[in-house]
Write a protein that holds these residues in place. Structure first.
Motif, PDB file in Angstrom:
ATOM      1  N   LYS A 218       9.186 115.115  51.154  1.00 61.62           N
ATOM      2  CA  LYS A 218       8.802 115.625  52.465  1.00 61.62           C
ATOM      3  C   LYS A 218       7.377 115.198  52.812  1.00 61.62           C
ATOM      4  N   THR A 219       6.483 115.337  51.839  1.00 60.81           N
ATOM      5  CA  THR A 219       5.094 114.967  52.083  1.00 60.81           C
ATOM      6  C   THR A 219       4.956 113.476  52.374  1.00 60.81           C
ATOM      7  N   LEU A 220       5.717 112.674  51.644  1.00 59.53           N
ATOM      8  CA  LEU A 220       5.587 111.231  51.802  1.00 59.53           C
ATOM      9  C   LEU A 220       6.235 110.711  53.071  1.00 59.53           C
ATOM     10  N   VAL A 221       7.494 111.096  53.262  1.00 53.25           N
ATOM     11  CA  VAL A 221       8.250 110.465  54.339  1.00 53.25           C
ATOM     12  C   VAL A 221       8.597 111.419  55.482  1.00 53.25           C
ATOM     13  N   GLY A 222       8.435 112.730  55.219  1.00 56.63           N
ATOM     14  CA  GLY A 222       8.734 113.680  56.274  1.00 56.63           C
ATOM     15  C   GLY A 222      10.192 114.067  56.389  1.00 56.63           C
ATOM     16  N   ILE A 223      11.030 113.699  55.391  1.00 48.13           N
ATOM     17  CA  ILE A 223      12.422 114.153  55.386  1.00 48.13           C
ATOM     18  C   ILE A 223      12.437 115.639  55.023  1.00 48.13           C
ATOM     19  N   ASP A 224      13.338 116.388  55.625  1.00 52.26           N
ATOM     20  CA  ASP A 224      13.406 117.828  55.348  1.00 52.26           C
ATOM     21  C   ASP A 224      13.584 118.111  53.865  1.00 52.26           C
ATOM     22  N   TYR A 225      12.975 119.210  53.430  1.00 50.65           N
ATOM     23  CA  TYR A 225      13.044 119.601  52.025  1.00 50.65           C
ATOM     24  C   TYR A 225      14.483 119.692  51.528  1.00 50.65           C
ATOM     25  N   GLU A 226      15.317 120.435  52.276  1.00 52.89           N
ATOM     26  CA  GLU A 226      16.700 120.645  51.838  1.00 52.89           C
ATOM     27  C   GLU A 226      17.442 119.316  51.736  1.00 52.89           C
ATOM     28  N   VAL A 227      17.216 118.461  52.747  1.00 49.25           N
ATOM     29  CA  VAL A 227      17.911 117.179  52.753  1.00 49.25           C
ATOM     30  C   VAL A 227      17.529 116.364  51.524  1.00 49.25           C
ATOM     31  N   SER A 228      16.224 116.348  51.205  1.00 49.75           N
ATOM     32  CA  SER A 228      15.842 115.502  50.074  1.00 49.75           C
ATOM     33  C   SER A 228      16.350 116.077  48.751  1.00 49.75           C
ATOM     34  N   VAL A 229      16.404 117.405  48.624  1.00 46.88           N
ATOM     35  CA  VAL A 229      16.970 117.989  47.403  1.00 46.88           C
ATOM     36  C   VAL A 229      18.441 117.591  47.266  1.00 46.88           C
ATOM     37  N   ILE A 230      19.172 117.658  48.370  1.00 47.66           N
ATOM     38  CA  ILE A 230      20.599 117.307  48.312  1.00 47.66           C
ATOM     39  C   ILE A 230      20.778 115.822  48.015  1.00 47.66           C
ATOM     40  N   VAL A 231      19.962 114.980  48.648  1.00 44.67           N
ATOM     41  CA  VAL A 231      20.082 113.537  48.404  1.00 44.67           C
ATOM     42  C   VAL A 231      19.785 113.221  46.937  1.00 44.67           C
ATOM     43  N   VAL A 232      18.688 113.794  46.409  1.00 49.71           N
ATOM     44  CA  VAL A 232      18.364 113.582  44.997  1.00 49.71           C
ATOM     45  C   VAL A 232      19.530 114.029  44.120  1.00 49.71           C
ATOM     46  N   GLY A 233      20.068 115.214  44.410  1.00 46.92           N
ATOM     47  CA  GLY A 233      21.166 115.758  43.606  1.00 46.92           C
ATOM     48  C   GLY A 233      22.420 114.903  43.662  1.00 46.92           C
ATOM     49  N   MET A 234      22.791 114.462  44.866  1.00 46.59           N
ATOM     50  CA  MET A 234      24.018 113.676  45.008  1.00 46.59           C
ATOM     51  C   MET A 234      23.890 112.316  44.316  1.00 46.59           C
ATOM     52  N   LEU A 235      22.743 111.676  44.501  1.00 50.62           N
ATOM     53  CA  LEU A 235      22.533 110.367  43.875  1.00 50.62           C
ATOM     54  C   LEU A 235      22.631 110.481  42.362  1.00 50.62           C
ATOM     55  N   MET A 236      21.921 111.475  41.823  1.00 46.41           N
ATOM     56  CA  MET A 236      21.912 111.684  40.391  1.00 46.41           C
ATOM     57  C   MET A 236      23.337 111.955  39.895  1.00 46.41           C
ATOM     58  N   LEU A 237      24.072 112.779  40.641  1.00 42.91           N
ATOM     59  CA  LEU A 237      25.456 113.065  40.251  1.00 42.91           C
ATOM     60  C   LEU A 237      26.295 111.791  40.247  1.00 42.91           C
ATOM     61  N   GLY A 238      26.047 110.941  41.237  1.00 41.98           N
ATOM     62  CA  GLY A 238      26.765 109.668  41.301  1.00 41.98           C
ATOM     63  C   GLY A 238      26.547 108.836  40.045  1.00 41.98           C
ATOM     64  N   TYR A 239      25.278 108.698  39.655  1.00 42.92           N
ATOM     65  CA  TYR A 239      24.980 107.902  38.457  1.00 42.92           C
ATOM     66  C   TYR A 239      25.675 108.496  37.236  1.00 42.92           C
ATOM     67  N   VAL A 240      25.465 109.808  37.028  1.00 41.88           N
ATOM     68  CA  VAL A 240      25.913 110.418  35.772  1.00 41.88           C
ATOM     69  C   VAL A 240      27.442 110.517  35.714  1.00 41.88           C
ATOM     70  N   LEU A 241      28.053 110.989  36.815  1.00 41.68           N
ATOM     71  CA  LEU A 241      29.509 111.191  36.804  1.00 41.68           C
ATOM     72  C   LEU A 241      30.251 109.886  36.549  1.00 41.68           C
ATOM     73  N   PHE A 242      29.859 108.841  37.273  1.00 37.72           N
ATOM     74  CA  PHE A 242      30.625 107.604  37.178  1.00 37.72           C
ATOM     75  C   PHE A 242      30.143 106.706  36.042  1.00 37.72           C
ATOM     76  N   GLY A 243      28.847 106.696  35.826  1.00 38.36           N
ATOM     77  CA  GLY A 243      28.329 105.747  34.849  1.00 38.36           C
ATOM     78  C   GLY A 243      27.868 106.356  33.543  1.00 38.36           C
ATOM     79  N   GLY A 244      27.894 107.698  33.426  1.00 35.62           N
ATOM     80  CA  GLY A 244      27.487 108.352  32.194  1.00 35.62           C
ATOM     81  C   GLY A 244      26.136 107.858  31.692  1.00 35.62           C
ATOM     82  N   MET A 245      25.996 107.804  30.370  1.00 36.37           N
ATOM     83  CA  MET A 245      24.731 107.379  29.780  1.00 36.37           C
ATOM     84  C   MET A 245      24.454 105.900  30.028  1.00 36.37           C
ATOM     85  N   VAL A 246      25.501 105.088  30.207  1.00 46.22           N
ATOM     86  CA  VAL A 246      25.270 103.666  30.455  1.00 46.22           C
ATOM     87  C   VAL A 246      24.480 103.496  31.754  1.00 46.22           C
ATOM     88  N   ALA A 247      24.987 104.094  32.829  1.00 42.91           N
ATOM     89  CA  ALA A 247      24.300 103.967  34.116  1.00 42.91           C
ATOM     90  C   ALA A 247      22.949 104.659  34.079  1.00 42.91           C
TER      91      ALA A 247
END
Lengths: 106, 666
Positions: free
Chosen positions: B172-201
């Protein structure tokens, strides 16, 4: 997984004992040296500020030099340890692993 | 760590004010930021896609099949470890407080000596997927898995919450994206890496992020240092001779700076004591860092991804090179920001100094209105974002493996008849669960003071996990009873001590501070008057009178005066300065009023205290010895013949690596 090892016999084997003795002495000495050297930094910064303020090279003072030396010491210990482990401990361990089956079977 | 995290998260309490836009990046250059963010996200997604084809078994999911090389793992450890707090936080602390900020850098590196000497190789030789594997080896598997897993989940949750909240505020401080939005984006991206790619990704994301972070830092340091011909004394001379640095030191020192010359003030920036004031707290913090790192579950887990103990050793050596090299650069990043941008400007954007590195990048590229400046800012922002996602991914994987592998497969199903398909399914369900929880906690904790959580994570790891692992590996008499006692007492004592420490929010103290801001500080006025009575030289008297005048009125009165003064000013430079002063005053008035509203009617902290019971912010000095003592006493009072009978096997295995699970071929 092989289960045929006689663990007590390997543990009692002089070769394992030799490896163990060398390794533990070396490891704990390095560990104690590095922790003591590290703790000197906050202790120095808190209680020996007069020493830390002495300038040694232009504005570079003892405190900053000491903090930088922590990096050198940490890397130094890492190199010393890995050399010894690669050249000595690994060789000894490999020997034990290769002969583990015969140990204790008499 | 506490102070560091606190400064990182201070932005949460006082929303940053920007001259033009909501983020540090001006509106018209926002597209640049999204372009760089998009490129990095696309790259990591592509890697995840490739990795997803490789993840077929539970071993692939948890430990990349043990097929990561020492070099790769070294970079991945660096990626896991260099969190946003260390990248932005330390550079910020150095920019504001000089030497003391750099002391953090040292502790973060020294921690890896413990990992290298006594943790990495034995863990590779004994463990399989998780920390509890090591504990369960010669102890009662069911009991130690439950206690081990709970501790892993506790540590990861604390760390995760701090990362999620800190990340949300940061984006939020850097780019001005809403707090909630950035938490969700961080969470979804991370879930994408871990769910599909496990430890390899996850491993490849860590590597990519570490390389980006190191490259970006090197470029910035080159730009900062080149004008001085890469000379150390030359650079430092410029730092101590800088007017902005001298002004900052004078501000931090307050009254005691009165009789110092400009040269002395500058030199003071390179001396200890501007930020860390309590010696015991410093040593305690150092201990928590040094022992805690070796007990952090997401770091431990990295040693199961390499095929042999030799590779584990190589990976720590690489990690120490990369992490140490990076932390040396923080001097130049921090001090460069202090001279180029200036502490006043940095603290104005974010009180804790977290924006030092991004603002430095913007400045070096040509400033807030230039294309290159904003491109460089965007790169630094994107790297910070990638950092948060990568660290969160590692943490989620660590706690999901504790749930699925230790609790579900190990305890509930007791290892019997769990097919590989079921194992990997359990791992993915646990990941989804942990990921969802972390997003929910991240949003729920918006605006909360979670400053103590990173410190607490390190402290629990140092007081519970490390004693249990170390003694299980190196002490014949350690057993199930010791592990249970150590986990419980180490964790609870660390948490309890933080709950009564100055880390918590004490409404009475907050209200008093807010009143001081708004109405002036009468106590200080009295003290100054006493000094005035004793002062003899007219020069000192004039200084003291000025200070009394300043302390006796509140911020609103100062604001009025500043506005009146502005109206009569003509010089544009002076006017801009005054406008900034007014903005600063308005900010502090708003913060004080918010505090008054927030804490109105409250008198005690969460645990019912009016003020902290202990002075130490970091309880490591007490809780680490308690943890060790608990394992020792617990082991002595608990009879466990199996643990002792298996000692020979554990000891031989950890030293020789006989029968350690090998990497399987892809």
């Amino acid at each position: 997984m092989t289960t045929a090892y006689n663990w007590a016999a390997i543990q009692a084997d002089p070769r394992f004992q030799a490896l163990h003795a060398k390794k533990s002495r070396f490891l704990w000495t390095l560990l104690i040296i590095s922790i003591v050297y590290y703790v000197l930094l906050p202790i120095g910064a808190a209680y020996f500020q007069d020493i830390f303020k002495i300038q040694v090279w232009g504005p570079l003072n003892v405190g900053l030099t000491f903090a930088l030396s922590e990096f050198i010491v940490a890397w130094g210990i890492a190199i010393i340890y890995s050399r010894r482990a690669n050249n000595e401990f690994d060789v000894l361990a490999r020997e034990i692993v290769e002969q583990a089956h015969t140990m204790g079977s008499r | 760590m506490n102070k560091l995290a606190k400064s990182l998260l201070l932005a949460g309490a006082s929303l940053p004010v920007f001259a033009h836009a909501e983020g540090a990046v001006p509106e018209k250059f926002r597209w640049l930021t999204f372009l760089v963010f998009g490129a990095i996200i696309a790259l990591t997604m592509f890697v995840t896609y490739l990795a997803s084809k490789k993840v077929k078994s539970a071993s692939d999911f948890y430990t990349a099949g043990g097929g990561i090389s020492g070099l790769q793992n070294g970079w991945a450890i660096a990626g896991d470890y260099l969190s946003a707090a260390s990248f932005l936080g330390i550079a910020g602390l150095i920019s504001l407080y000089g030497y003391d900020g750099f002391m953090y850098s040292v502790g973060f590196l020294v921690a890896y000596i413990v990992v290298l000497l006594v943790i990495a190789e034995p863990c590779r030789n004994i463990g399989k997927y998780t920390l509890a594997d090591i504990l369960a080896y010669r102890n009662d598997p069911k009991k130690t898995r439950i206690f081990g897993a709970l501790s892993v989940i506790t540590v990861s949750t604390f760390y995760l919450t701090a990362q999620m909240v800190g990340g949300g505020v940061l984006v939020k401080t850097l780019v001005g994206i809403d707090y909630e939005v950035s938490v969700i984006v961080v969470g979804m991206l991370m879930l994408g890496y871990v769910l599909f790619g496990g430890m390899v990704a996850t491993t490849y994301v860590q590597i990519i992020k570490a390389i980006l972070l190191v490259t970006a830092s090197i470029i910035l340091v080159m730009l900062v240092w080149a004008p001085y011909g890469f000379s150390v004394p030359g650079f430092l001379s410029a730092v101590i001779g800088d007017v902005k640095v001298q002004a900052q030191v004078a501000k931090v020192l307050g009254d005691s700076a009165d009789n110092m010359t400009a040269a002395q003030l500058g030199q003071r920036f390179l001396e200890p004591g501007l930020y860390l004031k309590d010696p015991l707290d410093q040593i305690s913090l150092g201990m928590a860092l040094v022992f805690g790192t070796a007990g952090l579950p997401h770091i431990l887990m990295r040693f199961f991804t390499v095929p042999t103990a030799q590779a584990a050793r190589t990976s720590v050596i690489w990690a120490m090179g990369i992490i140490g090299g990076f932390y040396v650069l923080t001097i130049f990043l921090g001090m460069g920001a202090a001279t180029q941008v200036g502490a006043g400007e940095i603290a104005f954007v974010d009180k804790g100094g977290n924006m030092a590195a991004p603002l430095l990048a913007q400045y070096l590229g040509g400033g807030a209105d230039s294309m290159l400046g904003n491109f460089m800012l965007a790169v630094v922002a994107a790297v910070a974002f990638a950092t948060i996602v990568a660290v969160v991914a590692g943490l989620v994987l660590a706690s999901a493996s504790a749930m699925a592998h230790d609790l579900y497969v190990g305890v509930i199903r007791r290892n019997s008849t769990v097919t590989p398909e079921e194992q990997i399914k359990a791992a993915r369900i646990a990941t989804l669960f942990v990921g969802a929880i972390s997003i929910i906690i991240g949003i729920a904790a918006k605006g909360q003071n979670v400053a103590h959580l990173v410190g607490l994570a390190f402290c629990v790891a140092a007081s519970a996990n490390l004693p249990c692992i170390l003694l299980t590996l190196y002490w014949k008499k350690a057993n199930t009873g010791g592990v249970m006692a150590g986990m419980v007492i180490g964790t609870l004592s660390a948490i309890a001590l933080v709950l009564i420490s100055p880390n918590m929010t004490y409404p009475k103290l907050k209200l008093a501070d807010a009143h001081k801001v708004l109405e002036g500080d009468q106590k200080r006025v009295k003290e100054l008057q006493e000094k005035l009575a004793a002062a003899t030289s007219p020069e000192d008297q004039a200084k003291l009178q000025k200070k009394i005048a300043d302390a006796s009125i509140g911020a609103p009165a100062k604001l009025e005066a500043a506005k009146t003064a502005l109206a009569t000013m003509t010089d544009p430079v002076e006017k801009a300065k005054q406008a900034k002063k007014i903005a600063g005053l308005e900010k502090s008035i708003k913060a004080a009023n918010d505090d008054l509203k927030k804490f109105e009617g409250q008198t005690t902290s969460m645990v019912g205290l009016e003020e902290p019971l202990i002075k130490m912010k970091n309880p490591g000095l007490i809780s680490i010895p308690l943890g060790f003592l608990a394992v020792i006493l617990g082991s002595l009072f608990y009879r466990d013949e199996k643990a002792e009978a298996m000692w020979d096997e554990v000891y031989v295995r950890q030293n020789t690596g006989i029968g350690a699970s090998k990497a399987h071929q892809h």
